[in-house]
Structures are given as C-alpha cells and as structure tokens.
Scaffold this active site. Structure first.
Site, PDB file in Angstrom:
ATOM      1  N   LYS A 237      40.722 -10.780 -55.727  1.00 10.47           N
ATOM      2  CA  LYS A 237      41.702 -11.248 -54.742  1.00 10.47           C
ATOM      3  C   LYS A 237      42.276 -10.007 -54.057  1.00 10.47           C
ATOM      4  O   LYS A 237      42.556  -9.002 -54.715  1.00 10.47           O
ATOM      5  CB  LYS A 237      42.803 -12.025 -55.462  1.00 10.47           C
ATOM      6  CG  LYS A 237      43.890 -12.569 -54.541  1.00 10.47           C
ATOM      7  CD  LYS A 237      44.897 -13.408 -55.325  1.00 10.47           C
ATOM      8  CE  LYS A 237      45.964 -14.035 -54.436  1.00 10.47           C
ATOM      9  NZ  LYS A 237      46.912 -14.867 -55.188  1.00 10.47           N
TER      10      LYS A 237
ATOM     11  N   SER B 114      47.501 -19.575 -53.520  1.00  9.74           N
ATOM     12  CA  SER B 114      47.148 -18.542 -52.577  1.00  9.74           C
ATOM     13  C   SER B 114      45.816 -17.868 -52.876  1.00  9.74           C
ATOM     14  O   SER B 114      45.261 -17.203 -52.006  1.00  9.74           O
ATOM     15  CB  SER B 114      48.253 -17.470 -52.565  1.00  9.74           C
ATOM     16  OG  SER B 114      48.336 -16.831 -53.825  1.00  9.74           O
TER      17      SER B 114
ATOM     18  N   SER C 182      49.126 -20.268 -58.073  1.00 11.37           N
ATOM     19  CA  SER C 182      48.037 -19.804 -57.206  1.00 11.37           C
ATOM     20  C   SER C 182      46.686 -19.549 -57.868  1.00 11.37           C
ATOM     21  O   SER C 182      45.719 -19.305 -57.168  1.00 11.37           O
ATOM     22  CB  SER C 182      48.471 -18.534 -56.485  1.00 11.37           C
ATOM     23  OG  SER C 182      49.268 -18.899 -55.397  1.00 11.37           O
TER      24      SER C 182
HETATM   25  N1  GLN Z   1      52.448 -22.073 -53.594  1.00 11.29           N
HETATM   26  C1  GLN Z   1      53.389 -21.193 -54.200  1.00 11.29           C
HETATM   27  C2  GLN Z   1      54.070 -20.352 -53.146  1.00 11.29           C
HETATM   28  O1  GLN Z   1      53.783 -20.515 -52.019  1.00 11.29           O
HETATM   29  C3  GLN Z   1      52.733 -20.341 -55.243  1.00 11.29           C
HETATM   30  C4  GLN Z   1      52.057 -19.132 -54.736  1.00 11.29           C
HETATM   31  C5  GLN Z   1      51.535 -18.243 -55.821  1.00 11.29           C
HETATM   32  O2  GLN Z   1      51.406 -18.647 -56.980  1.00 11.29           O
HETATM   33  N2  GLN Z   1      51.246 -17.011 -55.467  1.00 11.29           N
HETATM   34  O3  GLN Z   1      54.881 -19.541 -53.422  1.00 11.29           O
END
Ligand code: GLN
Length: 491
Positions: free
Chosen positions: A82, A157, A181
């Site tokens: 990532k 994400s 994420s």
């Molecule tokens: N969807 C969540 C956010 O927008 C989690 C994102 C994540 O785990 N990096 O913050």
C-alpha cells in the site's frame, strides 16, 4: 521453468514460497509474471508505482540466496505495498498530491521486515488519500475498480491492495487499518485480511493518519497466507515506534489446524440490526452455520455502544490527523506552491493545492474538536466513550472466545454511488470501528456472495493478542468452504 498445474498467479503465498524453494520456479520468473499481469490489468487502477528494474533486481538477489541456501521464509515471493508505507526504491505518495514524486530515504519497518524474509516488491498500491476513505475514491491519482464488477468500488482505504490480490496481480499485499481499511476492502473484493492487535506491527514509516489507531496487516487470499505474512511483519521496534509491543515474534500459523469444537463465538446483536442488508446477513449466517457444524457454539452478546463508535471515531481520527498532517507545510518535504507572497501565504497555498477535499474536511474537524472551548465537549467525551467501547468488549469476552459478524452493512457500492455525501461513507464503517477503537485484532474472511454476485466478508474480532485463534477459525472455515478461492470472471 515453472511446470505446476496451476498458473503462477493462482498460487498462494505458501505455495509460491514452496515452489521457489523447490526450484520449480525462479524469483525472476515469478516477478516477471506478475509484472506482466499488472501491465495487462492497468485499467483496474491498482498500482500507483511500478519500477520493473527495481523488482527484477530484488528478484535476482532472491534467486542468488535461494541458490546459496541462505533463503528467508518468503524468499522470492512477490508482494505489493500500500502506498502509505514509505520505500526507498519506489516513490511514496499516500495517494496524495502533497507527496507526488516523494522519495523516502528509508524503508518502513514492515517493508524492511518483509524484505528481510525474502519478499520481492512489485510496486506501490493505490489508496485513499492519507488512508482517509472507504472506497478508494479519495485517491488523488486514479480510481480503482472492483474486479468483481468494474462499476463498483473496491472499498478502502486499502483499495489497491484488495484489487491487486483479488485480480491476481499479486499473491499478497500489505494494507493498513485505522478504522477498517484492511477488513472492508478485503470483504468487498472477496479476499482475506487481518489487522493485528494495535502495536503488533511497527508504525515506523507508515505515513501517519491517526496514530492511536493505525495498524498494518497483510491481505492475501487465504488465512494460511495471512498467518505466514503476519508472522514476518510483526515484532517489536522499540527504537522507532514507542507504541510497538514488546512481545516476541510469533508463529501465527501454529494453530491453523486446531479443532474449533467447543469454540464460543459471540454474536453481537447490534451487528445484526436494521442497517444490515439482507444479502450480507444471509451470507454471514451461512458462515456461522459452518462454524456450528464444526462444533462451535454461537453465544448471543451485546456491544451496546456500537452506534457511538461512528461519532467517536470521526472525532478522534480527525483530531489526530489534524496534528499528524501539520508536517506537510511545503518546507520539509513534498509539494510546495510555486508562487507566494510570504511564509504564511506559502503554507496556505501549499496546503490548499496539495490536499484533497476529504483530507481538508478532516483537518478542519480535527482542529475544531481540539480547539479551546470545544476540547472538553468533543475530544475528551469521545476519549471517554472510546474507553467504554473497549470495556464493552472485555465484558463480552467473558462469555465468548471470539466475536463474529458482518464487516460492512452492504456489499461494495457503485463508483460514485455515495455522491458527495461523506456521511454515507462514514456510516458504512459501523462494524469495523469498534474493534479499531479498542485496539483489538480483527479480520475479514470471504463468507459468500450477495447482491449482484458481489463478495461478502465475515468479520472475526478477537481479544488482544489472539490473532492465531482468529486465523485458526478462518482457516477452518476456508477448509469447509471455497469462497476464498473463487475468482472474478475474466481474471
Ligand atoms: N473508512 C475509515 C475512514 O475513512 C477508515 C479508514 C482506514 O481504516 N484507514 O477513516
């Protein structure tokens, strides 16, 4: 020459590592095969950076170690990261214009540990900007699409990571999970992913979003592969991440095959309420039925503050983000505005140009909830409720060994489906946020298919340090079902 019956890209991490050790395939051959797939599937939007020379030279070095008998446990296995992990040989952007073209002088600890185990880096994967998002649509570079239905989001994400693994552009990928994420894109793309207990994996070199929540983990097709990767990426890093746990490296695969007869699986009633779509409920209940057939017992439990996890997370995470992202000021690294009148003007223009809308929104929310006069009303209250959420889990674990439920209320939605409504995205995080706020390990395991033949993930949440139990349950499920080995059409 590779001569196994399956194409190389259908081999999992454990199988590939064994083929490499047995000399059935070389690391260069494996790397080139996956690079070729990345090229031919470019339209999926999984990768943000590939450098064939870097990959092939790492593969050559792996082949040399294989030949010399000095191979690591994952020697020659290709893997993509990532783009939130910094890498010295490839650009690191965090999906943001702010870091366009940025080169880190060092590798993140997770990257280095996997390289030490022999992994060959295929490239950097698309993600929501600074890991803020649930659909990968907040990437400043390109959208990524779900290989099961190109008109749908892959989740986020770690969207690029999930796409790469599901479309067999890589046998595995790293991801990070702040509020879901790893688990949610794994669920949306039909793969397996685990977020370990907070502190298991070093955060050094993981571009920070919300430091008290951020945690790295592997995304692969099977629980077995996740266990193997997790064993190689976790471990203390006391000099570089003061929150990394001082626990010896563990073999998370040691109990994969243990019996789950008598295992008590807690079913939180709040995870099966009105908001859960019928197709997801059916798939999740099917997986729970499989566990029962293997002798596990389903125990009704309650996590009464589940709903509060949304406001609590969307106060705490932006608060931490507003502080973490202050470093992007146009001075130290990354983007700097071309024309400006003075220093303050330079800061303003740099940040206005470099950050996308969602990042700006969170910085504003974060600075607001931390500001004098609102700190007590919002931030402090959120911290108190965060503690209660963690306590609710401890109460629940008195009557169960692990907790199961859906990862997300629905299957992957359409690209653009949430329009310009960030709240629609936030609400969909409801089932992943509680474990994040409590710092507990959680994973997503393919459990079936829902609306329009889209994958559905089952979420397993364990008490602190019980990753091997989660992986054990997931592995047993994967021996009884084949959802994890199905692949999208045309892949
Ligand atoms: N969807 C969540 C956010 O927008 C989690 C994102 C994540 O785990 N990096 O913050």
């Amino acid at each position: 020459m590779h001569s196994a019956s399956k194409p190389l890209h259908d081999l999992g991490v454990a199988e590939l590592a064994a083929s490499l050790r047995a000399g059935q395939v070389s690391a260069v051959e494996a790397a080139q095969h996956f690079l070729g797939r990345a090229r031919s599937h470019e339209s999926l939007g999984a990768f943000l950076a590939i450098d064939e020379e870097v990959t092939v030279s790492q593969a050559r070095a792996a082949d040399a170690r294989l030949a010399a008998g000095t191979a690591g446990p994952l020697e020659g296995v290709p893997l993509a990261h990532k783009d939130i992990f910094v890498t010295k040989d490839l650009p690191s952007t965090a999906g943001s214009r702010m870091l366009e073209g940025y080169r880190s002088p060092f590798d993140a600890t997770v990257v280095r540990k996997l390289a030490d185990a022999g992994v060959v880096t295929l490239g950097k994967l698309n993600c929501d900007e600074f890991a803020m998002g649930s659909s990968n649509e907040n990437s400043a570079y390109q959208p990524a699409c779900n290989p099961w239905d190109l008109s749908r989001v892959p989740g986020g994400s770690s969207g690029g990571s999930a796409v790469a693994v599901a479309a067999r552009l890589a046998p595995a990928a790293t991801g990070t999970d702040t509020g879901g994420s790893i688990r949610q894109p794994a669920s949306f793309c039909g793969i397996t992913g685990i977020k370990p207990t907070y502190g298991r994996a070093s955060r050094y070199g993981m571009i920070a979003f919300a430091s008290s929540l951020d945690q790295a983990g592997p995304m692969a097709r099977s629980a077995e592969d996740c266990a193997l990767l997790l064993s190689n990426l976790c471990g203390p890093d006391p000099d570089r991440d003061s929150t990394s746990l001082d626990l010896p490296t563990e073999d998370f695969a040691r109990s994969l095959n243990d019996s789950i007869d008598g295992l008590r699986i807690g079913i939180p009633k709040e995870f099966f309420g009105e908001g859960l779509s019928a197709d997801v409920r059916t798939a999740v209940e099917g997986a729970l039925g499989e566990f029962e057939k293997m002798g596990a017992r389903l125990v009704p439990i309650s996590l009464p503050r589940t709903e509060l996890s949304i406001p609590v997370y969307y106060i705490i995470a932006p608060a931490e983000a507003s502080s973490n992202l202050s470093r992007f000021d146009g001075v130290k690294f990354g983007h700097r505005a071309k024309a400006f009148a003075d220093l303050v003007d330079m800061y303003k223009k740099t940040r206005a140009e470099g950050f996308g809308d969602e990042v700006k929104r969170r910085i504003m929310i974060g600075t607001y909830v931390l500001s004098h006069g609102y700190y007590d009303a919002y931030y402090l209250q959120a911290q108190r409720i965060r503690r209660m959420i963690a306590d609710d889990f401890q109460q629940a674990f008195k009557s169960c060994d692990l907790i199961a439920g859906p990862v997300a209320p629905t299957v992957a939605w359409k690209l653009g489906g949430h329009g310009n409504d960030p709240l629609a995205d936030y609400l969909a995080d409801i089932f992943t946020l509680p474990a994040s706020l409590a710092g507990l390990p959680g994973m997503s395991v393919p459990a079936g298919f829902g609306d329009g033949a889209m994958p559905v993930g089952l979420q397993l949440i364990g008490n602190y340090f019980t990753e091997s139990r989660l992986l054990n349950a997931a592995h047993r499920l994967q021996q009884a079902t084949d959802f994890h080995s199905r692949k999208p059409e045309g892949v």
